[in-house]
Design a protein around this motif. Structure first.
Motif, PDB file in Angstrom:
ATOM      1  N   ALA A 467       0.836  -1.202   0.000  1.00 14.85           N
ATOM      2  CA  ALA A 467       0.000   0.000   0.000  1.00 14.85           C
ATOM      3  C   ALA A 467       0.865   1.244   0.000  1.00 14.85           C
ATOM      4  O   ALA A 467       2.023   1.225   0.445  1.00 14.85           O
ATOM      5  N   VAL A 468       0.302   2.323  -0.520  1.00  9.83           N
ATOM      6  CA  VAL A 468       0.886   3.663  -0.420  1.00  9.83           C
ATOM      7  C   VAL A 468      -0.143   4.550   0.281  1.00  9.83           C
ATOM      8  O   VAL A 468      -1.327   4.211   0.351  1.00  9.83           O
ATOM      9  N   PHE A 469       0.312   5.702   0.797  1.00 10.88           N
ATOM     10  CA  PHE A 469      -0.544   6.503   1.667  1.00 10.88           C
ATOM     11  C   PHE A 469      -0.614   7.947   1.203  1.00 10.88           C
ATOM     12  O   PHE A 469       0.399   8.540   0.839  1.00 10.88           O
ATOM     13  N   MET A 470      -1.832   8.500   1.260  1.00  9.87           N
ATOM     14  CA  MET A 470      -2.050   9.900   0.925  1.00  9.87           C
ATOM     15  C   MET A 470      -2.728  10.604   2.085  1.00  9.87           C
ATOM     16  O   MET A 470      -3.513   9.999   2.816  1.00  9.87           O
ATOM     17  N   GLU A 471      -2.427  11.899   2.247  1.00 16.44           N
ATOM     18  CA  GLU A 471      -3.131  12.715   3.224  1.00 16.44           C
ATOM     19  C   GLU A 471      -4.419  13.220   2.599  1.00 16.44           C
ATOM     20  O   GLU A 471      -4.431  13.635   1.435  1.00 16.44           O
ATOM     21  N   PRO A 472      -5.515  13.209   3.346  1.00 14.08           N
ATOM     22  CA  PRO A 472      -6.797  13.629   2.756  1.00 14.08           C
ATOM     23  C   PRO A 472      -6.752  15.006   2.106  1.00 14.08           C
ATOM     24  O   PRO A 472      -7.309  15.195   1.020  1.00 14.08           O
ATOM     25  N   SER A 494      -5.025   6.105   3.495  1.00 16.00           N
ATOM     26  CA  SER A 494      -4.960   7.492   3.945  1.00 16.00           C
ATOM     27  C   SER A 494      -4.309   7.608   5.315  1.00 16.00           C
ATOM     28  O   SER A 494      -4.522   6.772   6.207  1.00 16.00           O
ATOM     29  N   LEU A 495      -3.493   8.646   5.471  1.00 14.89           N
ATOM     30  CA  LEU A 495      -2.911   9.024   6.765  1.00 14.89           C
ATOM     31  C   LEU A 495      -3.095  10.522   6.945  1.00 14.89           C
ATOM     32  O   LEU A 495      -2.845  11.300   6.019  1.00 14.89           O
ATOM     33  N   TYR A 496      -3.491  10.929   8.138  1.00 11.75           N
ATOM     34  CA  TYR A 496      -3.577  12.349   8.453  1.00 11.75           C
ATOM     35  C   TYR A 496      -2.197  12.848   8.863  1.00 11.75           C
ATOM     36  O   TYR A 496      -1.515  12.229   9.678  1.00 11.75           O
ATOM     37  N   GLY A 497      -1.824  14.003   8.301  1.00 17.19           N
ATOM     38  CA  GLY A 497      -0.522  14.571   8.590  1.00 17.19           C
ATOM     39  C   GLY A 497      -0.596  15.876   9.343  1.00 17.19           C
ATOM     40  O   GLY A 497      -0.402  15.935  10.563  1.00 17.19           O
ATOM     41  N   ASP A 498      -0.899  16.976   8.630  1.00 15.83           N
ATOM     42  CA  ASP A 498      -0.854  18.326   9.193  1.00 15.83           C
ATOM     43  C   ASP A 498      -2.205  18.859   9.641  1.00 15.83           C
ATOM     44  O   ASP A 498      -2.260  19.873  10.339  1.00 15.83           O
ATOM     45  N   SER A 499      -3.303  18.247   9.204  1.00 12.09           N
ATOM     46  CA  SER A 499      -4.593  18.887   9.436  1.00 12.09           C
ATOM     47  C   SER A 499      -5.706  17.859   9.570  1.00 12.09           C
ATOM     48  O   SER A 499      -5.575  16.707   9.138  1.00 12.09           O
ATOM     49  N   ASN A 514      -4.751   6.650  11.880  1.00  6.67           N
ATOM     50  CA  ASN A 514      -3.462   6.353  11.251  1.00  6.67           C
ATOM     51  C   ASN A 514      -2.961   4.968  11.635  1.00  6.67           C
ATOM     52  O   ASN A 514      -2.479   4.200  10.792  1.00  6.67           O
ATOM     53  N   ALA A 515      -3.088   4.633  12.936  1.00  7.95           N
ATOM     54  CA  ALA A 515      -2.624   3.317  13.389  1.00  7.95           C
ATOM     55  C   ALA A 515      -3.449   2.202  12.748  1.00  7.95           C
ATOM     56  O   ALA A 515      -2.898   1.183  12.280  1.00  7.95           O
ATOM     57  N   ASP A 516      -4.767   2.373  12.734  1.00  9.71           N
ATOM     58  CA  ASP A 516      -5.630   1.353  12.131  1.00  9.71           C
ATOM     59  C   ASP A 516      -5.363   1.197  10.639  1.00  9.71           C
ATOM     60  O   ASP A 516      -5.357   0.078  10.102  1.00  9.71           O
ATOM     61  N   GLU A 517      -5.140   2.317   9.967  1.00  5.49           N
ATOM     62  CA  GLU A 517      -4.916   2.277   8.531  1.00  5.49           C
ATOM     63  C   GLU A 517      -3.574   1.626   8.199  1.00  5.49           C
ATOM     64  O   GLU A 517      -3.465   0.862   7.236  1.00  5.49           O
ATOM     65  N   LEU A 518      -2.567   1.912   8.990  1.00  2.36           N
ATOM     66  CA  LEU A 518      -1.268   1.268   8.780  1.00  2.36           C
ATOM     67  C   LEU A 518      -1.380  -0.244   8.932  1.00  2.36           C
ATOM     68  O   LEU A 518      -0.873  -1.011   8.106  1.00  2.36           O
ATOM     69  N   ARG A 519      -2.033  -0.665   9.997  1.00  2.00           N
ATOM     70  CA  ARG A 519      -2.163  -2.107  10.207  1.00  2.00           C
ATOM     71  C   ARG A 519      -3.009  -2.743   9.111  1.00  2.00           C
ATOM     72  O   ARG A 519      -2.680  -3.801   8.574  1.00  2.00           O
ATOM     73  N   ARG A 520      -4.134  -2.091   8.774  1.00  2.00           N
ATOM     74  CA  ARG A 520      -5.017  -2.661   7.756  1.00  2.00           C
ATOM     75  C   ARG A 520      -4.321  -2.785   6.407  1.00  2.00           C
ATOM     76  O   ARG A 520      -4.459  -3.793   5.712  1.00  2.00           O
TER      77      ARG A 520
END
Length: 527
Positions: A467-472, A494-499, A514-520
């Motif tokens: 997987a790759v990750f984007m900020e919303p 998706s991962l939340y970064g700045d906002s 973020n934790a759930d998405e990384l594991r999933r």
């Protein structure tokens, strides 16, 4: 400081695009929390923060005694947000102001806060002051794997001896150039529009000036219309408030464009042809230099005097002038130019320390303790309430930290690779045992080429990432990543970064997501 794993050379080529990302968001456990941006007419303190993440931390500690508002709106980017007159008015009404700083925020936003915060009210830079509360800071390591030199501009030092502050401006002006063609240094903004900084085509003037705050760095494109040897002279001046700028330093830099740099360099000169270099002024010493990581491979940069370097702009840097008329200052559409690329789309001013401290939950706890003590000084009558709020929130953050650690720990070690939208997750990787394998950096001048797509495809394939990750809030820039991911049967997550966004309004929600998405997305079938 704990060093970060540098990005492998050849990791990701620049990309540009637009896309829409559908998000699934996780819930949150924890104590009852103040609603984000809820009106609180009975508040003892009006607090203004630069970001919604910081405003949420203030609400968790301050409870009903505070009214906390963010200048940057939901989904906004603190790196580029330009404040409005209403924002300035909001700051003047505040009893306390909190910034993150470490050059996270757009300089205009910091200047708005510093110029309008009422005298005698606390104005606290959380990232810079939180080390005394146990926060861990790490260096910002940049390496996007370009096959040519990555060249920017930088200011080193804080200039305190010259009366500088974080609101000061260092003006960098192109005052002279020799060469067989024209030279243009320009920024490509987030939506692809170019903004000229230096352009020799009509002769240099006061307009050929850009500014940076102290201890800051920015990225630029450097374009040359003809091959040959160029010499560019830069002058640096320091402006404090409304005072007249004062000279700091001057230097002349040599470029070998489309010619063998060895025929240009004198014995003992350093040829700069890879890695990351900035044309730099040190406002503490008054010296200009090429500040480079080429010989140290990203571990520690060094200052080399302008007379001792030759900057290589090789023939593989050949590019075509885009068709859009905004790029006409570079020449006719389709004309060939030599160009060192900006590498990161949009205005991207930052310092030497990664400012995204909150991606390590223990750092967010340090922020909360600093917020507690600041609120207690501004409102001594509320001291017990702030102590209670901070204790309850510390407990919640400790549970959150354990949760993130547990979720990431269930990901197989060889799958803990992060490819993300931008470089905002160094602390997440450092704290929870992951590796930043690369970040998506949009092409500054045009749509991605077939070569760009091939390199991205190879990177994903070589790392064997699922997987790759984007900020919303940055998803619109990532259609190429989305397409390549689909072609490689790789999930886009998706991962939340700045906002925050309209769905996620609390820091704990953000980090649990973020934790759930990384594991999933990275965990594999047996986790």
């Amino acid at each position: 400081m704990t060093p970060r794993t540098p990005y492998p050379r050849g990791a990701l080529r620049t990309l540009a695009a637009t896309a829409v990302l559908a998000l699934g968001l996780a819930g949150c456990e924890g104590h009852a929390r103040p609603d984000a941006a809820a009106e609180n007419p009975d508040a003892e303190l009006k607090v203004v923060t630069t970001t919604e993440i910081l405003a949420d931390l203030v609400r968790q500690v301050g409870g009903d005694r505070v009214q906390a508002d963010s200048v940057v709106p939901p989904g906004g980017d603190p790196h580029s947000y330009e404040p409005t007159p209403r924002d300035a008015e909001k700051v003047t009404e505040a009893d306390v102001t909190f910034t993150n700083h470490l050059l996270l925020e757009e300089h205009a936003l910091i200047k708005t806060v510093d110029a309008n915060a009422r005298e005698g009210t606390p104005n606290v830079s959380l990232a810079e002051a939180s080390e005394t509360y146990g926060a861990n800071v790490i260096p910002l390591v940049e390496d996007v794997g370009l096959d040519v030199l990555w060249l920017g501009l930088r200011v080193r030092g804080d200039g305190e001896a010259r009366g500088a502050s974080r609101s000061s401006d260092v003006l960098l002006t192109a005052t002279g150039m020799t060469g067989p063609g024209e030279l243009a240094a320009y920024l490509t903004e987030s939506l692809g529009k170019p903004k000229k900084y230096f352009d020799s085509a009509d002769g240099f003037s006061a307009a050929d000036t850009t500014s940076l705050p102290p201890a800051a760095h920015t990225h630029l494109n450097w374009a040359f219309t003809e091959p040959g040897v160029y010499e560019l002279t830069l002058e640096a001046r320091l402006r404090n408030g409304g005072a007249e700028p004062r000279p700091v330093g001057e230097g002349t830099f040599t470029f070998a464009v489309g010619v063998d740099p060895h025929t240009v360099a004198d014995k003992g000169d350093t040829i700069l042809d890879e890695g990351h270099t900035d044309l730099t002024v040190n406002i503490d010493t008054g010296r200009m230099s090429a500040y480079t990581d080429q010989r140290s491979r990203g571990e520690e940069q060094e200052e080399i005097p302008p007379d001792d370097v030759v900057i290589d702009v090789p023939n593989r840097a050949l590019d075509e002038v885009p068709e859009e008329r905004e790029f006409a200052f570079l020449g006719e559409p389709g004309a060939q130019i030599h160009q060192l690329p900006q590498a990161v789309l949009g205005k991207h001013v930052h310092g030497e320390i990664d400012p995204h401290l909150w991606q390590d939950v223990q750092n967010a706890k340090a922020y909360a303790l600093l917020i507690r003590d600041t609120l207690k000084k501004a409102d001594p009558k509320g001291a017990r309430a702030y102590d209670r709020g901070a204790r309850a929130y510390e407990t919640e953050l400790d549970r959150l930290d354990a949760y993130v650690r547990e979720q990431v720990g269930r990901i197989p070690a060889d799958r803990r690779q992060l490819i993300t939208t931008h470089d905002a997750f160094g602390y997440l990787a450092d704290a929870y045992g992951m590796t930043v394998a690369g970040f998506v950096v949009p092409n500054p001048a045009q749509e991605p080429s077939a070569d760009d797509v091939e390199k991205l495809t190879r990177t994903i394939d070589n790392l064997d990432v699922p997987a790759v990750f984007m900020e919303p809030n940055l998803a619109r820039r990532a259609s190429v990543l989305t397409q390549v991911a689909e072609d490689q049967d790789v999930e886009v997550c998706s991962l939340y970064g700045d906002s925050f966004d309209e769905k996620t309004r609390h820091y704990t929600d953000m980090m649990r997501h973020n934790a759930d998405e990384l594991r999933r997305c990275l965990g594999g079938p047996d986790t």
